[in-house]
Structure formats: structure tokens, C-alpha cells
Design a protein around this motif. Structure first.
Motif, PDB file in Angstrom:
ATOM      1  N   MET A 119      47.854  42.760  32.736  1.00 10.81           N
ATOM      2  CA  MET A 119      47.691  43.827  33.710  1.00 10.81           C
ATOM      3  C   MET A 119      47.009  43.307  34.974  1.00 10.81           C
ATOM      4  O   MET A 119      47.361  43.719  36.060  1.00 10.81           O
ATOM      5  CB  MET A 119      46.890  44.962  33.063  1.00 10.81           C
ATOM      6  CG  MET A 119      46.769  46.171  33.920  1.00 10.81           C
ATOM      7  SD  MET A 119      48.371  46.931  34.132  1.00 10.81           S
ATOM      8  CE  MET A 119      47.920  48.435  34.889  1.00 10.81           C
ATOM      9  N   ASP A 120      46.013  42.434  34.827  1.00  8.56           N
ATOM     10  CA  ASP A 120      45.286  41.916  35.972  1.00  8.56           C
ATOM     11  C   ASP A 120      46.203  41.099  36.885  1.00  8.56           C
ATOM     12  O   ASP A 120      46.097  41.172  38.100  1.00  8.56           O
ATOM     13  CB  ASP A 120      44.094  41.070  35.505  1.00  8.56           C
ATOM     14  CG  ASP A 120      43.167  40.723  36.653  1.00  8.56           C
ATOM     15  OD1 ASP A 120      42.997  41.589  37.534  1.00  8.56           O
ATOM     16  OD2 ASP A 120      42.628  39.609  36.659  1.00  8.56           O
ATOM     17  N   GLY A 121      47.120  40.333  36.291  1.00 10.44           N
ATOM     18  CA  GLY A 121      48.065  39.547  37.091  1.00 10.44           C
ATOM     19  C   GLY A 121      48.999  40.431  37.894  1.00 10.44           C
ATOM     20  O   GLY A 121      49.333  40.129  39.038  1.00 10.44           O
ATOM     21  N   LEU A 122      49.418  41.535  37.299  1.00  7.26           N
ATOM     22  CA  LEU A 122      50.293  42.475  37.997  1.00  7.26           C
ATOM     23  C   LEU A 122      49.561  43.122  39.174  1.00  7.26           C
ATOM     24  O   LEU A 122      50.135  43.284  40.254  1.00  7.26           O
ATOM     25  CB  LEU A 122      50.791  43.551  37.025  1.00  7.26           C
ATOM     26  CG  LEU A 122      51.695  44.623  37.628  1.00  7.26           C
ATOM     27  CD1 LEU A 122      52.999  44.008  38.109  1.00  7.26           C
ATOM     28  CD2 LEU A 122      51.966  45.704  36.617  1.00  7.26           C
ATOM     29  N   THR A 123      48.296  43.457  38.968  1.00  8.71           N
ATOM     30  CA  THR A 123      47.510  44.071  40.031  1.00  8.71           C
ATOM     31  C   THR A 123      47.351  43.143  41.219  1.00  8.71           C
ATOM     32  O   THR A 123      47.510  43.551  42.370  1.00  8.71           O
ATOM     33  CB  THR A 123      46.118  44.470  39.494  1.00  8.71           C
ATOM     34  OG1 THR A 123      46.290  45.325  38.372  1.00  8.71           O
ATOM     35  CG2 THR A 123      45.321  45.196  40.540  1.00  8.71           C
ATOM     36  N   SER A 124      47.060  41.882  40.967  1.00  2.01           N
ATOM     37  CA  SER A 124      46.870  40.940  42.071  1.00  2.01           C
ATOM     38  C   SER A 124      48.187  40.560  42.739  1.00  2.01           C
ATOM     39  O   SER A 124      48.198  40.117  43.874  1.00  2.01           O
ATOM     40  CB  SER A 124      46.127  39.697  41.586  1.00  2.01           C
ATOM     41  OG  SER A 124      46.857  39.057  40.568  1.00  2.01           O
ATOM     42  N   ALA A 125      49.301  40.744  42.056  1.00  2.00           N
ATOM     43  CA  ALA A 125      50.602  40.406  42.632  1.00  2.00           C
ATOM     44  C   ALA A 125      51.257  41.593  43.329  1.00  2.00           C
ATOM     45  O   ALA A 125      52.303  41.426  43.967  1.00  2.00           O
ATOM     46  CB  ALA A 125      51.522  39.892  41.530  1.00  2.00           C
ATOM     47  N   LEU A 126      50.646  42.765  43.241  1.00  2.00           N
ATOM     48  CA  LEU A 126      51.272  43.972  43.772  1.00  2.00           C
ATOM     49  C   LEU A 126      51.481  43.912  45.284  1.00  2.00           C
ATOM     50  O   LEU A 126      52.575  44.207  45.775  1.00  2.00           O
ATOM     51  CB  LEU A 126      50.435  45.201  43.406  1.00  2.00           C
ATOM     52  CG  LEU A 126      51.042  46.549  43.778  1.00  2.00           C
ATOM     53  CD1 LEU A 126      52.371  46.748  43.061  1.00  2.00           C
ATOM     54  CD2 LEU A 126      50.083  47.665  43.433  1.00  2.00           C
ATOM     55  N   VAL A 127      50.466  43.532  46.044  1.00  2.00           N
ATOM     56  CA  VAL A 127      50.594  43.493  47.508  1.00  2.00           C
ATOM     57  C   VAL A 127      51.635  42.452  47.943  1.00  2.00           C
ATOM     58  O   VAL A 127      52.516  42.772  48.761  1.00  2.00           O
ATOM     59  CB  VAL A 127      49.222  43.264  48.181  1.00  2.00           C
ATOM     60  CG1 VAL A 127      49.375  43.022  49.670  1.00  2.00           C
ATOM     61  CG2 VAL A 127      48.309  44.451  47.928  1.00  2.00           C
ATOM     62  N   PRO A 128      51.595  41.221  47.434  1.00  2.00           N
ATOM     63  CA  PRO A 128      52.654  40.284  47.823  1.00  2.00           C
ATOM     64  C   PRO A 128      54.056  40.764  47.437  1.00  2.00           C
ATOM     65  O   PRO A 128      55.012  40.560  48.191  1.00  2.00           O
ATOM     66  CB  PRO A 128      52.293  38.998  47.076  1.00  2.00           C
ATOM     67  CG  PRO A 128      50.842  39.085  46.812  1.00  2.00           C
ATOM     68  CD  PRO A 128      50.564  40.550  46.637  1.00  2.00           C
ATOM     69  N   LEU A 129      54.187  41.412  46.286  1.00  2.00           N
ATOM     70  CA  LEU A 129      55.490  41.939  45.879  1.00  2.00           C
ATOM     71  C   LEU A 129      55.966  43.043  46.817  1.00  2.00           C
ATOM     72  O   LEU A 129      57.148  43.098  47.171  1.00  2.00           O
ATOM     73  CB  LEU A 129      55.436  42.463  44.447  1.00  2.00           C
ATOM     74  CG  LEU A 129      55.385  41.407  43.347  1.00  2.00           C
ATOM     75  CD1 LEU A 129      55.169  42.059  41.984  1.00  2.00           C
ATOM     76  CD2 LEU A 129      56.639  40.568  43.341  1.00  2.00           C
ATOM     77  N   LEU A 130      55.047  43.914  47.242  1.00  2.00           N
ATOM     78  CA  LEU A 130      55.415  44.967  48.189  1.00  2.00           C
ATOM     79  C   LEU A 130      55.838  44.385  49.536  1.00  2.00           C
ATOM     80  O   LEU A 130      56.802  44.856  50.150  1.00  2.00           O
ATOM     81  CB  LEU A 130      54.260  45.947  48.375  1.00  2.00           C
ATOM     82  CG  LEU A 130      54.020  46.919  47.226  1.00  2.00           C
ATOM     83  CD1 LEU A 130      52.749  47.726  47.461  1.00  2.00           C
ATOM     84  CD2 LEU A 130      55.203  47.846  47.052  1.00  2.00           C
TER      85      LEU A 130
END
Length: 172
Positions: free
Chosen positions: A1-12
Motif C-alpha cells: 500500500m505504501d508503494g502505491l501511495t508514493s507512486a500515485l502522483v507520478p502515475l497521475l
């Protein structure tokens, strides 16, 4: 879950870039146009912000907020709002920063785990800086008559303050 949270802005950001490529949008000129519009908006609301911040500082420095809080404390006590939070009820709709400073002062004096400290913390998160927001948005779009906006917003704030006291009493 933590990896997804930190990758959210770059993915957006990547998704926005792919969308722009797919629709043949030149991203940099669109970014510049948005930045230019943002700066003009900021320049347009600056006088309102300066006026509101000056008024809040004057009310706070003169002791008017604290005096009105003492006068309204018995009425607010009927809603379950502790006396220590009466000034917060008056200041929060006008100034988020002033409300935060007053809330931290309440928590420091009464204790963060006290009823007043918990109510102040929930009040800070449950309400909006209504007067500030309405004046800012209405001045930006040139709206002079707000009619029901201010009474409705203040009634919403009062409901949020009363609900804050109720739920703190219920849950703690």
C-alpha cells in the motif's frame, strides 16, 4: 500500500501526459496558459486577502474575539460547546490560521486529551473558513449580493461546531 501511495502522483502526471498526447494537446503552452491565469487570479484576490487578514489580526489583538466568546459562552454551553471553545466558534469562520492558533492554545491550556481540547481539534477539522471563503470567491468573480450564502454557511458552521461537541461527548 505504501508503494502505491508514493507512486500515485507520478502515475497521475504520466496519465495526464498520455491523455494530452492522445488528444494532440501541446502540454507546455497549456501549462503556461494555466499558470498565467493562476497568477491573474492570485493578483485579483490579493486585496481581499490583505483586508481579511488585517481585520482578523485587529479583532484578535484587541481582545474583541475573546470578549464576544465570553458573552456567547452560556448560549454555546447549551449546545454542549465548552466555554474554552467559544472564541474558536467566532474565529474559525473568519480565519483558518487564527483558528488553528487558537485551537492549539486551547489544547495547550486545557490539555489535548481534555474535553475542550478534543472538541477544539474536531471543530478545526469539521468546519470551514466560511466568511473568508465567501468573501474571497465572491470578490474574485465580482459577485456583490451573496443573499443566502453567508447565513447558510454560518448555520453550517454552527451545525459542525455542535456536532463536534456531540460526537466528542459520544465517542470519548
Amino acid at each position: 500500500m505504501d508503494g502505491l501511495t508514493s507512486a500515485l502522483v507520478p502515475l497521475l502526471l504520466a496519465a495526464a501526459g498520455v491523455y494530452a498526447l492522445y488528444n494532440n494537446v501541446d502540454v507546455f503552452p497549456a501549462f503556461l496558459a494555466g499558470a498565467k491565469e493562476g497568477l491573474s487570479t492570485a493578483a485579483g484576490i490579493l486585496p481581499t486577502m490583505v483586508g481579511m487578514l488585517t481585520a482578523v489580526y485587529m479583532l484578535r489583538a484587541s481582545g474583541c474575539i475573546d470578549l464576544l466568546g465570553q458573552v456567547l459562552a452560556p448560549v454555546l454551553a447549551g449546545l454542549g460547546i465548552p466555554e474554552e471553545c467559544a472564541a474558536l466558534v467566532l474565529l474559525k469562520p473568519v480565519s483558518g490560521g487564527g483558528g488553528l492558533a487558537l485551537g492549539s492554545e486551547i489544547m495547550r491550556q486545557a490539555g489535548a486529551d481534555s474535553y475542550a481540547g478534543r472538541v477544539a481539534a474536531v471543530m478545526l477539522g469539521a468546519s470551514e473558513t466560511s466568511i473568508y471563503t465567501i468573501s474571497l470567491y465572491c470578490s474574485h468573480i465580482g459577485l456583490r449580493q451573496t443573499r443566502y450564502a453567508l447565513p447558510a454557511a454560518l448555520l453550517g458552521d454552527l451545525a459542525a461546531f455542535a456536532a463536534s461537541a456531540f460526537f466528542v461527548r459520544l465517542l470519548f
